[in-house]
Structure formats: C-alpha cells, structure tokens
Motif scaffolding. Structure first.
Motif: not given
Lengths: 116, 115
Positions: B1-3, B27-28, B104
């Motif tokens: 998941a990205q944030s 971030s993956s 994002y």
C-alpha cells in the motif's frame, strides 16, 4: 512550452444544475488526470486517461460525474446534477505517459466551482 | 500500500529563518517522490522531485529535500524563508507499477511566513 490549460477559471451554479470543465494538456502528453480538491484538503484523483482510454476511475462518482477524452488530446469533465458538496477546485494535470518510466505531473491553474 | 503523511498541517516561521516541512511515506515499491507548492488561487507547481538518483535533491526557489530510505522520509527544507514562500505545500509519492504511474498526495502543509 505552453502549460496545461483549463477553462473556465471560475464557475458558480445552483444545485441540480449541470456544469462542464475543459482541459488541454501539454502537447505530446499521453496521460491526463482530473483531480478534485476540496478546500483545506489535498487533491483527490477522479479519473486518469492514457490517450483516450481510462486507466483509473475508481473514485469518480459515476452517478453524476462523467469525463471523456475522445481524441486523446483535450478532455471534458461534467457534473450533472451538481450537489453542494461538489464545491471544490477541479485540477487537470498531464504527463508524458511513457510506460515503464517514472512520470512527472504538470498541473493547470484549476477551475474553482461554487455550488449554491 | 502507498501513503503519504505530512506531519504538520501548519508551519509558521519568521522571514529569514529556516524552513522544515516534514513528509513520511509508505510504499511497497521503490517510489519517486515530489514536492509541489500551491499559492492561493493557483495550480500546483513542481518544486522538486526524487527519482532514484541523488538522495539530496535541489529544487526551485532555494528549496531542497533529502530522501532517507531508512527513515522513509522526504523532508523539504530551505535555509532562509522569504515572504513569497507563504503557500500550501504537498508531498506526493508515486510508485512505478506495472499498470503505470499513480500519484498519492499528502494532506498538505500550510506555510506562514511572519515579517
């Protein structure tokens, strides 16, 4: 080099009316993005096009919002009918769209919508 | 998941003093990172970007940012604030996925510069 163009810059409408926004990306940019930015928040992606195809429209409220990029160049975003909560700045951005390469987005000035 | 997390919603500095706007990301994938500035009633302008080259990135208007993978941070700095720096700043993470680029945004940091 001309930047991303958007029109109109400002729009005031009453709820339940319709409105359309126009965006012309940087020449040669294959990817086009529409964002909604509510006051005090970061931009939220509504829809992303690659040429004339949709890449991501998962956050587009499809019951009232629609967007098209028929010839793979300029794009229109429509709201029909508008609600009070649609009051926001609508930002258009574009990027080169070269698959497998990290992109940089370039933004237009935005269209500020007020729904009364 | 990205944030993306921008740790301060508001920062206030005196003119001529250093600026620090903090950004942490998740971030993956090996992401690219960007800082954008938005002046009132204007669109977003690219300040600088990191795309896996030098970890210290210099941008426009004297801003720079350092990518620290171990801390998952990409803080924005400027040695001396100017009145014209007052604006909203957004940190953006962009993983390069098989499906293409996605971006994002953080929630933004409002910078006030006191004369």
């Amino acid at each position: 080099e001309a930047g991303v163009a958007q029109s109109p810059r400002y729009k005031i409408i009453e709820k339940r009316q319709s409105v359309a926004f126009w965006c012309n990306p940087i020449s040669g940019h294959a990817t086009l993005y529409w964002y909604q930015q509510i006051l005090g928040q970061g931009p939220k992606l509504l829809i992303q096009f690659q040429n004339n195809g949709v890449v991501d429209d998962s956050q587009l409220p499809k019951d009232r919002f629609s967007a098209e990029r028929l010839k793979g160049v300029d794009s229109t975003l429509k709201i029909q009918p508008a609600k009070l909560e649609d009051s926001a700045v609508y930002l258009c951005a574009s990027s080169l769209g070269v698959r497998g390469h990290q992109e940089t987005q370039y933004f237009g000035p935005g269209t500020r919508l007020l729904v009364l | 998941a990205q944030s993306v997390t921008q740790l301060d919603s508001h920062v206030s500095v005196s003119e001529g003093t250093p600026v620090l706007l903090r950004c942490n990301y998740s971030s993956s994938y090996s992401p690219s990172l960007f800082w954008y500035v938005q002046h009132p009633n204007k669109g977003l302008q690219l300040l600088l970007k990191y795309t896996s080259a030098a970890t210290l990135v210099k941008g426009i208007n004297g801003f720079e940012a350092e990518f620290k993978k171990s801390e998952t941070s990409f803080h924005l700095t400027k040695p001396s604030a100017h009145m014209s720096d007052a604006a909203e700043y957004f940190c953006v993470v962009s993983p390069l996925l098989d499906t293409g680029n996605q971006f994002y945004f953080g929630t933004g940091t409002s910078l006030t510069v006191i004369p």
